[in-house]
Design an enzyme around this catalytic site. Sequence first.
Site, mmCIF file in Angstrom:
data_model
loop_
_atom_site.group_PDB
_atom_site.id
_atom_site.type_symbol
_atom_site.label_atom_id
_atom_site.label_comp_id
_atom_site.label_asym_id
_atom_site.label_seq_id
_atom_site.Cartn_x
_atom_site.Cartn_y
_atom_site.Cartn_z
ATOM 1 N N SER A 258 0.916 -1.266 0.063
ATOM 2 C CA SER A 258 0.032 -0.142 -0.067
ATOM 3 C C SER A 258 1.009 1.209 -0.230
ATOM 4 O O SER A 258 0.399 2.268 -0.367
ATOM 5 C CB SER A 258 -1.176 0.123 1.239
ATOM 6 N N ASP B 80 -3.137 6.567 12.202
ATOM 7 C CA ASP B 80 -2.318 5.768 10.960
ATOM 8 C C ASP B 80 -1.082 6.691 10.810
ATOM 9 O O ASP B 80 -1.002 7.582 10.267
ATOM 10 C CB ASP B 80 -3.190 5.948 9.534
ATOM 11 N N HIS C 5 1.115 5.266 6.549
ATOM 12 C CA HIS C 5 1.079 5.924 5.023
ATOM 13 C C HIS C 5 1.092 7.480 5.288
ATOM 14 O O HIS C 5 1.506 7.999 6.367
ATOM 15 C CB HIS C 5 -0.444 5.493 4.770
#
Length: 451
Positions: A191, A430, A433
Amino acid sequence: MQKWPKKKTQYPLIALVFFIFIVFSILYNEIYIHEIQSKNSTHHTDDDDSSTSAKEEEEDPLFQSVKNLTLPRIPPVPLDKSSACHSTVKYSGKRAEWDSFKPESGGRREMPETCDYFSGEWVFDNSSHPLYKESDCPYMSDQLACHKHGRQDLEYQYWRWQPHNCNLKRWNVTEMWEKLRGKRLMFVGDSLNRGQWISMVCLMQSVIPADKKFMTPQAHLSIFRAEEYNASIEFLWAPLLVESNSDDPVDHRLSERILRPDSLLRHSSEWMHADILVFNSYLWWRQGPVKLLWSSEENGVCEEINGLGGMELAMDAWANWVDSNVDPVKKVFFVTMSPTHFTKGEWEPGSEGNCYNEKLPLNGTYWGVDSDFPTMQMVERTLARLGSKVNVLNITQLSDYRKDGHPSIYRKFWEALTPERLADPASYSDCIHWCLPGVPDVWNELLFQFL
């Protein structure tokens, strides 16, 4: 003079007899082979006669020739989310039988020695950055669109990477498209590499007319295509590089990671046709031990190995493919590990928390705990074997400074968040990312520098 009658030759009769003998032998052998096969299929159901018949068969030369026939090997069943290990043993130390490497002299093909583009600092620059607006990119991911999901401080978009003693070439979207004309640029990995792919699409799409650009998302491969340049920017989901039970780009949250360390075909059959390849692999190897299911294993017995060991086997397989298939026409890049920021105490001793509410980059030299040195050293050794066949995008330390660049709580979460978690923002931040526009744009500026 009396003439004696000529004696008739016996050769036609002998030939006829010999021909009949050959035909009979062939028919007999066919019947006998059929009987052997019939006995093989039934001798397990007749326990009283099995030992006697088996002994008779083994003594017959014809049986031996049939028994020794080599049948084609059945390919292993492809791994998917339903795959499971029938049993698990410790890793035996087995290595795949790769072809020997052929290192080239001169070391890796990195940036010109006159400048280290990966050593520098982040400079606030609200005149030239960001390189695009979040709202202007129709292909933006909801997991990376931080402003859309509530982040009000936008300073994270305005930081520009400034190498020491030199400058990056200024980003030029038209020049980049010319570099890609007639080519396929493919990002391959997890990702984080998908985030770099989205960044590149957002950087590039604005100059393409609406009726000349197409996005074709697929289960395994996603493609952005610019018709007038006959070029594409693609992303291939392959988080572990080799075949695994986590190769579904959506449904891959599994409790057990199973991989074939000697099988690349599922992914390489796609990436082998690209002209420019950008690989990454790191994050998924840090989630605990993995299970190895070798292609030659027919009984479902897996070997367990730690994440670093599993990654080394996968990197060996990938490096073997590069060594055997990459020529000077194809360009290959490997992106080093993208660091995370889950422990605020590392950059602010005595503090608790993580990247939540961080608004400024770090200054000076900084290496967080998630910049795993053993993994970095293993990757360095693997890439060094490949010589000039691989370019290295060494983004680890420059990204490590950017504790402010993660989505934190400002993204779409696919799972429902409990009231308890919502009351404690740091608990669901998060810190893996990156917001866009942001850090991955700089990775692509470095890629532009290489091309």
